[in-house]
Design an enzyme around this catalytic site. Sequence first.
Site, mmCIF file in Angstrom:
data_model
loop_
_atom_site.group_PDB
_atom_site.id
_atom_site.type_symbol
_atom_site.label_atom_id
_atom_site.label_comp_id
_atom_site.label_asym_id
_atom_site.label_seq_id
_atom_site.Cartn_x
_atom_site.Cartn_y
_atom_site.Cartn_z
ATOM 1 N N HIS A 1 0.840 -1.202 0.000
ATOM 2 C CA HIS A 1 0.000 0.000 0.000
ATOM 3 C C HIS A 1 0.865 1.238 0.000
ATOM 4 O O HIS A 1 2.025 1.205 0.398
ATOM 5 C CB HIS A 1 -0.947 -0.003 1.214
ATOM 6 C CG HIS A 1 -0.233 -0.148 2.512
ATOM 7 N ND1 HIS A 1 0.145 -1.388 3.015
ATOM 8 C CD2 HIS A 1 0.217 0.761 3.402
ATOM 9 C CE1 HIS A 1 0.776 -1.228 4.159
ATOM 10 N NE2 HIS A 1 0.850 0.075 4.424
ATOM 11 N N HIS B 1 0.979 5.370 1.140
ATOM 12 C CA HIS B 1 0.415 6.408 2.009
ATOM 13 C C HIS B 1 0.415 7.739 1.264
ATOM 14 O O HIS B 1 1.414 8.092 0.618
ATOM 15 C CB HIS B 1 1.277 6.590 3.261
ATOM 16 C CG HIS B 1 1.362 5.395 4.145
ATOM 17 N ND1 HIS B 1 0.634 5.272 5.305
ATOM 18 C CD2 HIS B 1 2.101 4.261 4.062
ATOM 19 C CE1 HIS B 1 0.934 4.120 5.895
ATOM 20 N NE2 HIS B 1 1.819 3.489 5.161
HETATM 21 P P1 5GP Z 1 2.306 0.378 7.112
HETATM 22 O O1 5GP Z 1 2.912 0.582 8.452
HETATM 23 O O2 5GP Z 1 2.132 -1.090 6.848
HETATM 24 O O3 5GP Z 1 2.980 1.112 6.001
HETATM 25 O O4 5GP Z 1 0.901 1.069 7.166
HETATM 26 C C1 5GP Z 1 -0.254 0.449 7.612
HETATM 27 C C2 5GP Z 1 -1.235 1.554 7.844
HETATM 28 O O5 5GP Z 1 -2.505 0.980 7.962
HETATM 29 C C3 5GP Z 1 -0.961 2.361 9.109
HETATM 30 O O6 5GP Z 1 -0.827 3.729 8.779
HETATM 31 C C4 5GP Z 1 -2.203 2.111 9.983
HETATM 32 O O7 5GP Z 1 -2.606 3.270 10.636
HETATM 33 C C5 5GP Z 1 -3.228 1.659 8.953
HETATM 34 N N1 5GP Z 1 -4.195 0.691 9.439
HETATM 35 C C6 5GP Z 1 -3.965 -0.383 10.231
HETATM 36 N N2 5GP Z 1 -5.094 -1.084 10.414
HETATM 37 C C7 5GP Z 1 -6.059 -0.450 9.698
HETATM 38 C C8 5GP Z 1 -7.448 -0.709 9.498
HETATM 39 O O8 5GP Z 1 -8.020 -1.677 9.996
HETATM 40 N N3 5GP Z 1 -8.117 0.158 8.695
HETATM 41 C C9 5GP Z 1 -7.506 1.245 8.116
HETATM 42 N N4 5GP Z 1 -8.266 2.041 7.355
HETATM 43 N N5 5GP Z 1 -6.208 1.515 8.300
HETATM 44 C C10 5GP Z 1 -5.482 0.680 9.078
#
Ligand code: 5GP
Length: 145
Positions: free
Chosen positions: A106, A108
Site C-alpha cells: 500500500h 500512504h
Molecule cells: P504500514 O505501516 O504497513 O505502512 O501502514 C499500515 C497503515 O494501515 C498504518 O498507517 C495504519 O494506521 C493503517 N491501518 C492499520 N489497520 C487499519 C485498518 O483496519 N483500517 C484502516 N483504514 N487503516 C489501518
Amino acid sequence: MSIDGQYDPENIFAKILRGEMPCVKVYEDEQVLAFMDIFPQAPGHVLVVPREPARNLLELTDGALQGAMLRVKRIAQAVKKALNPDGIVMTQFSGAPAGQTVFHVHFHIIPRKEGEALGAHGGGQADMAELQVQAEKIAAAIEMP
Ligand code: 5GP
C-alpha cells in the site's frame, strides 16, 4: 516480518479488499481500493491499496505498479484540491524493519501543513465521522483518465 516471506491472505487489507472488513472508501476501480487510514498521521491520510496480492512494492508486477502509481498521483492531486495542504508526503514501506505493519502492499498519501508536526505512524484512532467528511471531499475532487 522481513522483506522476504509468504503473502498471508488473512491480512487486514486483504479482508478490506474482499469486503470482509469495513473501510471509509475514497476511490475504487479494477486495480486499486483507496480508503482513509484509521490511525492517520495527519488529517486526510489516505491509503492506496493495489488489488494484486503482494506483500510489498518489490513483489508487485510491473503492470500493477504502473496502475497503482498513476492512481496515487491522481488521488494526491485530489487531496491537494480538496484539503489545500502545504505539502504531501507519499510513502511505501517494504518489510517490518522499514516500518511496514500491514503486509499487503500500500501507498500512504499524507497531507502536510506548514508548522504542524507529523503524527506518530499507527498513532491514535480517528473520528469516523471526520474521516467520512474528508473521504467525500477527496472523492469529489478525483479525476481519473
Ligand atoms: P504500514 O505501516 O504497513 O505502512 O501502514 C499500515 C497503515 O494501515 C498504518 O498507517 C495504519 O494506521 C493503517 N491501518 C492499520 N489497520 C487499519 C485498518 O483496519 N483500517 C484502516 N483504514 N487503516 C489501518
